[in-house]
Design a protein around this motif. Sequence first.
Motif, PDB file in Angstrom:
ATOM      1  N   VAL A  94       0.834  -1.206   0.000  1.00  0.00           N
ATOM      2  CA  VAL A  94       0.000   0.000   0.000  1.00  0.00           C
ATOM      3  C   VAL A  94       0.868   1.256   0.000  1.00  0.00           C
ATOM      4  O   VAL A  94       0.613   2.198  -0.767  1.00  0.00           O
ATOM      5  CB  VAL A  94      -0.947   0.000   1.214  1.00  0.00           C
ATOM      6  N   GLY A  98       0.777   2.948  -3.384  1.00  0.00           N
ATOM      7  CA  GLY A  98      -0.131   4.058  -3.118  1.00  0.00           C
ATOM      8  C   GLY A  98       0.536   5.416  -3.165  1.00  0.00           C
ATOM      9  O   GLY A  98      -0.080   6.410  -3.545  1.00  0.00           O
ATOM     10  N   SER A  99       1.812   5.473  -2.802  1.00  0.00           N
ATOM     11  CA  SER A  99       2.505   6.766  -2.813  1.00  0.00           C
ATOM     12  C   SER A  99       2.989   7.154  -4.204  1.00  0.00           C
ATOM     13  O   SER A  99       3.235   8.341  -4.470  1.00  0.00           O
ATOM     14  CB  SER A  99       3.704   6.732  -1.857  1.00  0.00           C
ATOM     15  N   MET A 131      -4.854   4.949   2.231  1.00  0.00           N
ATOM     16  CA  MET A 131      -3.614   4.286   2.637  1.00  0.00           C
ATOM     17  C   MET A 131      -3.528   4.172   4.154  1.00  0.00           C
ATOM     18  O   MET A 131      -3.166   3.125   4.705  1.00  0.00           O
ATOM     19  CB  MET A 131      -2.408   5.062   2.100  1.00  0.00           C
ATOM     20  N   CYS A 135      -3.586   0.614   6.428  1.00  0.00           N
ATOM     21  CA  CYS A 135      -2.493   0.303   7.354  1.00  0.00           C
ATOM     22  C   CYS A 135      -3.009   0.116   8.780  1.00  0.00           C
ATOM     23  O   CYS A 135      -2.605  -0.810   9.491  1.00  0.00           O
ATOM     24  CB  CYS A 135      -1.437   1.407   7.314  1.00  0.00           C
TER      25      CYS A 135
END
Length: 240
Positions: A94, A98-99, A131, A135
Amino acid sequence: MMQGKTWGVVAILFSAIVWGTTGTAATFAPDVSAAAMGVGGIAQALVAARGIARSRTALWDQRRLLVIGALSVAIYPLAFYGAMRLAGVTVGTVITIGSAPLLSALIEYLLDRKNLTLQWSVGALFGLIGMGLICVAENLSHGELVGGDSVPLGVSLGLIGGLTYALYSWSARKMMLQGTRSSVAMGATFGLGGLLLMPVLVATGGPFLASWTNAAVGIYMAAVPMFLGYLSFGFGLARV
């Protein structure tokens, strides 16, 4: 034009699907993961070898972009799989994947002077919230931080992975915008990156043959996510 863009979106979605399998596949044979990207990159270069040879003058003129992309390709799998090992598959994936879109837009803003729109900002905000929620949910489901004290380091490696992913996507796209075919831009970038990963392959090549599981995972990751996935990604980058 619209039809080409539609096929580009389909190609990128296919890439996303097969890349989504790499984290789980890596858990079965973690020692072969980074080396598999090197093999897949060299395979891309071999497939595009004739085009690369014909475009050698243009590639030399684009050597700055090529070096940036190749170094990023070499660093990316080491950071990505390190993040998964330290922070867990879900968190590592992620954070890294995701970043990357957020960092890609920031790179375009800083290097290409492309303004960040309100639409992008809203999308980025939702992405960051998503995100964070994933987490947190992963941590709560385990009753503790996944990976223990290694999570912060894993997250840091994930951000490095996201940055390098964004950099080689940006550099390859710039090469395409300057007239280089997508197969040549991706083949040259990943081929050179694969060569830079050869020391990793030499150091970890033994595990490829350690068991049938390792061999199957290595072949799958090199052929599907790394080879077919990035061929499709390059096709999509040229159209989206």
